[in-house]
Design a protein around this motif. Sequence first.
Motif, PDB file in Angstrom:
ATOM      1  N   ASP A  54       0.872  -1.166   0.000  1.00 16.95           N
ATOM      2  CA  ASP A  54       0.000   0.000   0.000  1.00 16.95           C
ATOM      3  C   ASP A  54       0.917   1.227   0.000  1.00 16.95           C
ATOM      4  OD1 ASP A  54      -2.387   1.605   0.423  1.00 16.95           O
ATOM      5  OD2 ASP A  54      -1.705   1.819   2.490  1.00 16.95           O
ATOM      6  N   VAL A  55       0.366   2.410  -0.229  1.00 16.93           N
ATOM      7  CA  VAL A  55       1.202   3.613  -0.261  1.00 16.93           C
ATOM      8  C   VAL A  55       1.015   4.468   0.988  1.00 16.93           C
ATOM      9  CG1 VAL A  55       1.638   5.805  -1.459  1.00 16.93           C
ATOM     10  CG2 VAL A  55       1.398   3.691  -2.760  1.00 16.93           C
ATOM     11  N   ASP A  56      -0.166   5.058   1.168  1.00 12.91           N
ATOM     12  CA  ASP A  56      -0.374   6.006   2.260  1.00 12.91           C
ATOM     13  C   ASP A  56      -0.190   5.354   3.622  1.00 12.91           C
ATOM     14  OD1 ASP A  56      -1.024   7.921   0.333  1.00 12.91           O
ATOM     15  OD2 ASP A  56      -3.151   7.373   0.367  1.00 12.91           O
ATOM     16  N   ARG A  57       0.760   5.865   4.382  1.00 12.02           N
ATOM     17  CA  ARG A  57       1.111   5.395   5.720  1.00 12.02           C
ATOM     18  C   ARG A  57       1.784   4.024   5.712  1.00 12.02           C
ATOM     19  NH1 ARG A  57      -0.260   9.975   5.498  1.00 12.02           N
ATOM     20  NH2 ARG A  57      -1.567  11.109   6.989  1.00 12.02           N
ATOM     21  N   THR A  58       2.184   3.573   4.510  1.00 12.50           N
ATOM     22  CA  THR A  58       2.962   2.326   4.404  1.00 12.50           C
ATOM     23  C   THR A  58       4.294   2.641   3.743  1.00 12.50           C
ATOM     24  OG1 THR A  58       0.935   0.999   4.252  1.00 12.50           O
ATOM     25  CG2 THR A  58       2.977  -0.050   3.541  1.00 12.50           C
ATOM     26  N   LEU A  59       4.258   3.066   2.491  1.00 13.02           N
ATOM     27  CA  LEU A  59       5.479   3.558   1.845  1.00 13.02           C
ATOM     28  C   LEU A  59       5.696   5.039   2.160  1.00 13.02           C
ATOM     29  CD1 LEU A  59       5.364   1.856  -1.675  1.00 13.02           C
ATOM     30  CD2 LEU A  59       6.768   1.225   0.294  1.00 13.02           C
ATOM     31  N   THR A  60       4.656   5.703   2.649  1.00 10.07           N
ATOM     32  CA  THR A  60       4.791   7.097   3.067  1.00 10.07           C
ATOM     33  C   THR A  60       4.430   7.231   4.532  1.00 10.07           C
ATOM     34  OG1 THR A  60       2.506   7.713   2.510  1.00 10.07           O
ATOM     35  CG2 THR A  60       4.167   7.889   0.761  1.00 10.07           C
ATOM     36  N   THR A  61       4.839   8.363   5.106  1.00 10.47           N
ATOM     37  CA  THR A  61       4.550   8.686   6.501  1.00 10.47           C
ATOM     38  C   THR A  61       3.698   9.950   6.532  1.00 10.47           C
ATOM     39  OG1 THR A  61       6.636   7.698   7.222  1.00 10.47           O
ATOM     40  CG2 THR A  61       5.661   9.306   8.710  1.00 10.47           C
ATOM     41  N   ARG A  62       3.034  10.199   7.614  1.00  7.72           N
ATOM     42  CA  ARG A  62       2.208  11.403   7.753  1.00  7.72           C
ATOM     43  C   ARG A  62       3.028  12.646   7.430  1.00  7.72           C
ATOM     44  NH1 ARG A  62      -1.297  13.013  13.160  1.00  7.72           N
ATOM     45  NH2 ARG A  62      -2.177  14.974  12.359  1.00  7.72           N
TER      46      ARG A  62
END
Length: 202
Positions: A54-62
Amino acid sequence: TTTTTTTTPPTTTTTTMTTATTTATATATTVTMTTADIEAEHTAAKASCLCVFDVDRTLTTRQGRARSCPGTKELPLVYDGAFGGGALVLSDLAVGLQDTFCGKCFRGIVATGNVGGPGSKARSVLLEQLGGLRWTKSSSWSHSSSGVNSTLVVSAGNGKKPEHVRSIVNWLRDEAKEKIEDKDVYFFDDYFPNIEAFQNSG
């Protein structure tokens, strides 16, 4: 006790190719590959597993939390429109992906959101972070409603991700001619119901 550390610079292999110009003269084009590049090519050629993220909050952070989240990396010039928007922050997973067991697997994305939309910097950055075409086998992005024709899928609804991961596996087998066994497929998401949905999925 004295400890001496010796650093050896990476070996560089240079390949020279000759290309003809319109005036029939020859020019030399030099393609440089480091030892790390060559090793990565060999590792990718032997890959037999797949990691999908997944991307949001998985490969990316808040957004805005890079300073309080060790190992993350903020990219001020790359916009992340998720959850209110802001500068994209790569998670510690994305930054250190190559050092995990997924570093030896093919990689893909099944994102709930649109990952910035077609041609966005966010998509380019995430593709690069996954290791590029060598590891994803495709640089195109598939919209979940239009059929899966790559390893990069966007707008995949929560609870429906197993079917999209299955489509990626089928695409790798049928189009990319890569043999991936079901037991060697791994999925990562921050939303537990998306993980739970994979029970009894094969």
